[in-house]
Scaffold this active site. Structure first.
Site, short mmCIF file in Angstrom:
data_model
loop_
_atom_site.label_atom_id
_atom_site.label_comp_id
_atom_site.label_asym_id
_atom_site.label_seq_id
_atom_site.Cartn_x
_atom_site.Cartn_y
_atom_site.Cartn_z
N GLY A 239 0.76 -1.24 0.00
CA GLY A 239 0.00 0.00 0.00
C GLY A 239 0.78 1.29 0.00
O GLY A 239 0.21 2.36 -0.21
N GLY A 275 4.06 -3.57 -3.58
CA GLY A 275 4.01 -3.75 -5.03
C GLY A 275 4.47 -2.47 -5.70
O GLY A 275 5.61 -2.31 -6.10
N CYS A 342 -11.77 2.23 -29.45
CA CYS A 342 -13.05 2.87 -29.75
C CYS A 342 -13.86 3.15 -28.50
O CYS A 342 -14.91 2.53 -28.27
CB CYS A 342 -13.83 2.00 -30.72
SG CYS A 342 -12.89 1.72 -32.21
N1 LLP Z 1 -1.40 -7.01 -0.75
C1 LLP Z 1 -2.72 -7.11 -1.04
C2 LLP Z 1 -3.56 -8.06 -0.31
C3 LLP Z 1 -3.27 -6.29 -2.03
O1 LLP Z 1 -4.57 -6.37 -2.32
C4 LLP Z 1 -2.43 -5.36 -2.73
C5 LLP Z 1 -2.98 -4.50 -3.79
C6 LLP Z 1 -1.07 -5.32 -2.39
C7 LLP Z 1 -0.59 -6.16 -1.39
C8 LLP Z 1 -0.09 -4.40 -3.06
O2 LLP Z 1 -0.39 -3.08 -2.87
P1 LLP Z 1 0.62 -1.92 -3.35
O3 LLP Z 1 1.87 -2.01 -2.50
O4 LLP Z 1 0.94 -2.15 -4.78
O5 LLP Z 1 -0.15 -0.69 -3.12
N2 LLP Z 1 -4.87 -1.50 -9.82
C9 LLP Z 1 -4.75 -0.47 -8.83
C10 LLP Z 1 -4.15 -0.98 -7.54
C11 LLP Z 1 -4.91 -2.12 -6.92
C12 LLP Z 1 -4.24 -2.66 -5.70
C13 LLP Z 1 -4.85 -3.91 -5.25
N3 LLP Z 1 -4.19 -4.53 -4.14
C14 LLP Z 1 -3.96 0.67 -9.42
O6 LLP Z 1 -3.58 0.60 -10.58
O7 LLP Z 1 -3.73 1.66 -8.76
#
Ligand code: LLP
Length: 421
Positions: A239, A275, A342
């Site tokens: 996050g 991530g 489109c």
């Molecule tokens: N762990 C879990 C359980 C998650 O659901 C997520 C992301 C992460 C870790 C990794 O989160 P990060 O460190 O990347 O914030 N498609 C969206 C983001 C969706 C995130 C979903 N879960 C975007 O493009 O912003």
């Protein structure tokens, strides 16, 4: 910090001019910097070096096996949400004891695959799921490591689509119900209760929501200890946000210090699932200008990458910085950068002040390393882009551009309609 920079007028990735790279691989093209990826992982992972921890990279943000491999070589694990992501992680030779499996809708075949692979633990999101995992484990004569994903009901103050830790979200088990669920879980014989997990949302730019969530988990940790359950892992999810535009998210070391400081009295192994913060600014999408046009009140730059290649602007109205691969002295205009799909929602940037682009110019869409390629689709039957990893003055194609034949792989015209009428 990242390794995309100008040398004179030209944009480079590490020691490679992007123009040369595109001349060989074409567009649209995802380009990642190996140096940036490795540095980002190290900075994050090192920030937790004082405490026992596993950095489980969230494969959903970028699941190319070459990229997973970089983090695995650095000692990382993988956070997966599907059988497909497990398959990728195993192909990248992850230590299965560093794999955590999150997600609200795990299928039986996926659970069995994860059990057979001997992953560290499932982050379980409902009581029914606990029962299903227990049954699968019993059938396979195994014990399944589990944590409950607790929904701490804190507001991550981010985009509503990517907030996950509020009561109204579908994720996790309500924090008030969690003790009771743990006690029920402790009666299921083929489960090994290992931890507590939570993930409150993505692209967070403040530390306080993480600490609020942690405080609630700490209370639960105490109750579980009192009930005789031994919690060995605390999984705080991912996050942490990045700078796309003008955001100023905390540095991973501030994030780690706050977490470590707030949990001094806990003895457990931390699991982190970053991530975006690792890969987001380590990748760009390069696209070519096909046409330009203007109507009474707008300028359009039509490029060869669309929402099927990078969905974030269309889906979340996300901001991605766009810049020329070769700077010119042409005057600036305000323009929308749009794709060939489109749909009116197919755009990469809106109302931006940019140098005037012309046909065949290359444009870099920045901060596209996370949730870029992984959210790409074949909509409008567009082959998906190639992916390249730059390492110093060399580059490697880590995913070749899709071909038309791959678009119809697995499709079949039934004999009945094959014949001419
Ligand atoms: N762990 C879990 C359980 C998650 O659901 C997520 C992301 C992460 C870790 C990794 O989160 P990060 O460190 O990347 O914030 N498609 C969206 C983001 C969706 C995130 C979903 N879960 C975007 O493009 O912003």
């Amino acid at each position: 910090m990242h390794d995309f920079h100008y040398e004179g007028k030209d944009l480079w990735c590490e020691e490679v001019p992007i123009r040369d790279l595109v001349a060989q691989v074409g567009t649209p093209l995802y380009i990642y910097s190996h140096r940036t990826l490795k540095n980002h992982f190290r900075v994050f992972n090192d920030a937790f070096s004082r405490v026992p921890h596993i950095t489980c990279f969230a494969a959903k943000s970028n699941s190319n096996i070459a990229i997973l491999r970089i983090f695995i070589r650095e000692g990382g694990g993988v956070d997966i949400v599907s059988g497909g992501e497990l398959y990728r992680a195993m192909k990248a030779r992850v230590d299965p004891q560093k794999v955590v499996y999150s997600g609200v809708g795990k299928r039986i075949d996926e659970i069995e695959y994860a059990l057979a692979s001997n992953i560290l633990m499932f982050n379980v999101e409902s009581f029914q799921e606990l029962e299903v995992i227990n049954t699968c484990a019993a059938r396979m004569n195994r014990k399944a490591g589990i944590a409950l994903r607790v929904n701490p009901d804190v507001d991550p103050q981010t985009h509503p689509y990517i907030s996950t830790g509020l009561k109204e979200n579908k994720f996790g088990i309500n924090v008030e119900k969690s003790l009771e669920t743990y006690l029920l879980a402790s009666k299921l014989k083929n489960l090994d209760i290992k931890g507590i997990s939570c993930h409150i949302g993505s692209q967070l730019t403040k530390i306080s929501p993480f600490i609020d969530a942690l405080d609630r988990l700490k209370k639960l940790f105490g109750h579980l200890k009192a009930a005789g359950l031994k919690i060995r892992y605390l999984d705080l999810g991912g996050g942490l946000g990045i700078t796309y535009d003008e955001e100023s998210p905390p540095h991973p070391s501030e994030y780690a210090d706050a977490i470590i400081g707030a949990s001094r009295d806990l003895s457990c192994t931390f699991i982190l699932e970053p991530g975006r913060v690792i890969v987001g600014n380590a990748g760009i999408l390069v696209t070519k200008v096909l046409y330009t046009k203007a109507n009474e009140d707008k300028n359009f730059i039509i490029v060869d990458a669309g929402m099927n290649d990078l969905l974030r602007p269309s889906l979340y109205k996300s901001y991605h910085h766009v810049q020329p691969v070769q700077k010119t002295k042409r005057k600036e205009i305000i323009a929308d950068v749009v794709g060939p799909i489109c749909e009116s929602g197919d755009y990469l940037a809106r109302e931006r002040r940019l140098q005037r682009f012309e046909r065949d110019d290359l444009m870099a869409v920045m901060s596209a390393g996370a949730y870029g390629f992984t959210m790409a689709s074949n909509y409008n039957s567009r082959p998906r882009a190639a992916e390249v990893l730059v390492m110093g003055d060399k580059f490697h194609i880590i995913r070749k551009r899709e071909e038309y034949g791959e678009l119809i792989r697995g499709e079949k015209i039934p004999d009945m309609i094959k014949r001419k009428q």
